[in-house]
Design an enzyme around this catalytic site. Structure first.
Site, PDB file in Angstrom:
ATOM      1  N   LYS A 102       0.839  -1.194   0.000  1.00 15.48           N
ATOM      2  CA  LYS A 102       0.000   0.000   0.000  1.00 15.48           C
ATOM      3  C   LYS A 102       0.883   1.257   0.000  1.00 15.48           C
ATOM      4  CE  LYS A 102      -4.485   0.954   1.872  1.00 15.48           C
ATOM      5  NZ  LYS A 102      -5.456   0.487   2.871  1.00 15.48           N
ATOM      6  N   HIS A 120      31.328  16.655  32.521  1.00 17.38           N
ATOM      7  CA  HIS A 120      30.229  15.724  32.224  1.00 17.38           C
ATOM      8  C   HIS A 120      30.783  14.455  31.576  1.00 17.38           C
ATOM      9  CE1 HIS A 120      26.719  18.325  32.994  1.00 17.38           C
ATOM     10  NE2 HIS A 120      27.514  19.321  32.625  1.00 17.38           N
ATOM     11  N   GLY A 170      22.577  20.565  36.435  1.00 14.39           N
ATOM     12  CA  GLY A 170      21.368  21.360  36.613  1.00 14.39           C
ATOM     13  C   GLY A 170      21.705  22.824  36.814  1.00 14.39           C
ATOM     14  N   CYS A 204      28.758  17.472  37.448  1.00 16.38           N
ATOM     15  CA  CYS A 204      28.695  18.929  37.304  1.00 16.38           C
ATOM     16  C   CYS A 204      27.983  19.568  38.502  1.00 16.38           C
ATOM     17  CB  CYS A 204      28.055  19.309  35.984  1.00 16.38           C
ATOM     18  SG  CYS A 204      28.569  20.946  35.459  1.00 16.38           S
ATOM     19  N   GLU A 241      29.465  11.671  31.188  1.00 16.09           N
ATOM     20  CA  GLU A 241      28.441  10.932  30.424  1.00 16.09           C
ATOM     21  C   GLU A 241      28.516  11.238  28.930  1.00 16.09           C
ATOM     22  OE1 GLU A 241      27.849  13.423  32.537  1.00 16.09           O
ATOM     23  OE2 GLU A 241      26.211  14.730  31.864  1.00 16.09           O
TER      24      GLU A 241
END
Ligand code: GLN
Length: 553
Positions: free
Chosen positions: A223, A515, A359, A386, A517
């Site tokens: 389709k 950071h 944050g 951080c 990560e």
């Protein structure tokens, strides 16, 4: 001879355009090609740095200090490659360049118009990526979905590129096929509309990646083929899966690379996705879980929870957990629940490890610090990233070093004990209201102190990590805090800035100003996350032993 693949989205956002782009990149790399990826965000912000994460998701940071969309993080993780400023483009950047050029007479007195001058600048930027990276393929993800005012001009640029290089430009549409509960049938119509919309910009998709809850059947593929004017084999079925890292293998099951090579008229090369398949099998077989709590505040959007704000943290936890053979059970904990003197904080005792991520501002910090104190006093592995490191420092200063009113000047400019404060150059930025792109950003070196947890984890003297912050550990308090037992495990060699704090006599208590990560990769987990997860796994074993003992009693 760079080839360009544009990836656009239809029907709705959040269906995995970024992961699709990254996965196509990973597949082409496994075929032995050089690949680079570009993310285009159609908004007027010059970068992602000024946006709230709840609005936009995590702000990713590259080595060269660009604050950009989290998709650039997905690309880095999937391509296992560092990306740079050139790999990210916003309407704001493009317009800013064109307007600045006009102001310096760069257009020779001509009338500067949206078309062609904006698409020309977009194309020039893409050409520069090709030139610099010498990539065989540049994959360009156009943010948003087809049919939005905002990204139209990027589709126009893509159309112009296709017109001048027809054999070197390809279009992929990532679309979504809903299965409404009351019908129980997979519907193709929204995808048909998305293709029409794309056609209206002068673009015909070459490949459609059809996202849905379950695999597409042949009738659905047919389709789409008929109504969207493509061949059945160019519809790639992309059902929901448990882990994003299964996507490359799944795409290749549908032979996406063969389709791409065929369309570009280049010989087929075989993709080698063995390590991706191994990772998938490993993840599916994991039994032991580690419970990690992330204490943050950027989750809530109305009644829904958004984990995108901390995506790199989540991925870094997964990479490390999988590496040591554990399945992470990540729990979202709202910092504000631990504010004041609620007994809620005791629920943290059930966790194997606690992360306080980055944050900004005052909301939730007292709750985060109560959680940090709980982890510190109850020997629960703690990792501060951080702001998490800054708050761990403040909590230590207040409770252990006796500096009762210690704070960061970000929250309390009048504090008598500014253990976290700005550097001089940042004072100027703040005074002048210069907030965009002006934090301490990007990769900076850090020298590790022998004998510390961090030194053992990295097994290196000097490391490089990525930063994004305006405030720093205040060296004025360094001696006093060290005397009270805070270990400075790493510092910037040029400016003597404190980058890592640790505690002794604790299973794992580490805070990093950077950071970590952002640099974790699925096949190369980050050393600090690995060390943290090892400590969490040990904690989980200890906890289950304790439970078993008390049962026996
Ligand atoms: N708000 C803190 C600062 O600006 C920490 C930033 C962060 O966690 N990324 O220094």
């Amino acid at each position: 001879m760079t080839r360009y693949i544009f990836i656009a989205g239809g029907v709705m956002s959040g269906i995995g355009k970024g992961i699709s782009t990254a996965s196509i990149g990973a597949i082409l790399i496994s075929c032995g090609y050089r690949v680079s990826c570009v993310k285009i965000d159609p908004y007027l912000n010059v970068d992602a740095g000024t946006m709230n994460p709840v609005e936009h998701g995590e702000v990713f940071v590259t080595d060269d200090g660009l604050e950009c969309d989290q998709d650039v993080g997905n690309y880095e993780r999937f391509l296992d490659q560092n990306l740079y400023r050139a790999n990210y483009m916003t309407s704001g950047q493009v317009y800013q360049t064109v307007i600045n050029r006009e102001r310096s007479l760069g257009y020779d007195g001509k009338c500067v118009e949206t078309v062609p001058h904006i698409p020309e600048e977009i194309i020039a930027r893409l050409d520069r990526v090709a030139e610099r990276t010498k990539a065989d393929f540049v994959l360009i993800e156009i943010g948003g979905t087809v049919g939005e005012y905002q990204n139209l001009i990027f589709f126009e640029a893509a159309r112009m590129m296709h017109l001048s290089l027809p054999s070197r430009v390809l279009f992929v549409l990532v679309s979504y096929l809903p299965i409404p509960a009351m019908l129980g049938e997979m519907k193709t119509k929204p995808t048909q509309h998305a293709v029409r919309q794309l056609n209206a910009s002068g673009i015909q998709p070459d490949i459609i990646i059809a996202r849905s809850a379950v695999p597409l059947d042949l009738p659905r593929k047919r389709k789409i083929a008929v109504f969207c004017n493509i061949r059945v084999e160019d519809v790639i079925s992309a059902p929901d899966i448990k882990s994003i890292y299964e996507v490359p293998v799944n795409f290749e099951k549908e032979e996406i690379s063969a389709r791409i090579f065929e369309k570009f008229g280049i010989p087929t090369r075989k993709a080698d996705l063995a390590r991706w398949a191994r990772l998938g099998r490993k993840v599916a077989s994991l039994k032991k879980t580690v419970r990690i709590g992330i204490i943050g505040k950027y989750f809530a959007t109305g009644r829904f929870t958004l984990s995108d704000s901390y995506i790199s943290v989540i991925e870094a936890i997964k990479h490390a957990a999988w590496d040591i053979g554990a399945k992470p059970d990540i729990q979202w904990l709202d910092a504000e629940r631990y504010e004041a003197n609620t007994p809620n904080v005791r629920e943290l005792g059930k966790l194997d490890g606690i992360i306080v991520p980055g944050g900004f501002g005052g909301r939730g910090i007292e709750g985060k610090m109560r959680a940090i104190r709980y982890a510190r006093e109850n020997d629960i592995p703690f990792f501060g990233l951080c702001y998490g490191m800054q708050l761990a420092t403040i909590e230590f200063a207040r409770t252990v070093a006796g500096l009762k009113r210690a704070c960061t000047t970000e929250v309390d400019p009048q504090t008598p004990h500014p253990v976290i404060a700005t550097m001089e150059e940042q004072e100027k930025n703040i005074a002048m209201g210069k907030f965009g792109g002006s934090m301490r950003l990007g990769a900076h070196p850090c020298q590790l102190r022998k004998g510390t947890l961090s030194y053992r984890a990295y097994a290196e003297n000097t490391i490089t990590e990525r930063h994004r912050h305006r405030y720093e550990f205040n060296n004025h308090f360094r001696e006093e805090l060290e005397r009270a037992g805070l270990v400075i495990a790493g510092a910037n060699p040029e400016r003597n800035l404190v980058e890592i704090v640790e505690l002794k006599k604790h299973p794992f208590f580490v805070g990093t100003q950077f950071h970590p990560e952002l640099k974790s990769r699925p096949f190369r987990p980050h050393p600090l996350f690995l060390a943290f997860l090892r400590a969490c796994l040990a904690e989980s074993r200890r906890a289950s032993r304790k439970r078993a003992e008390s049962k026996r009693r």
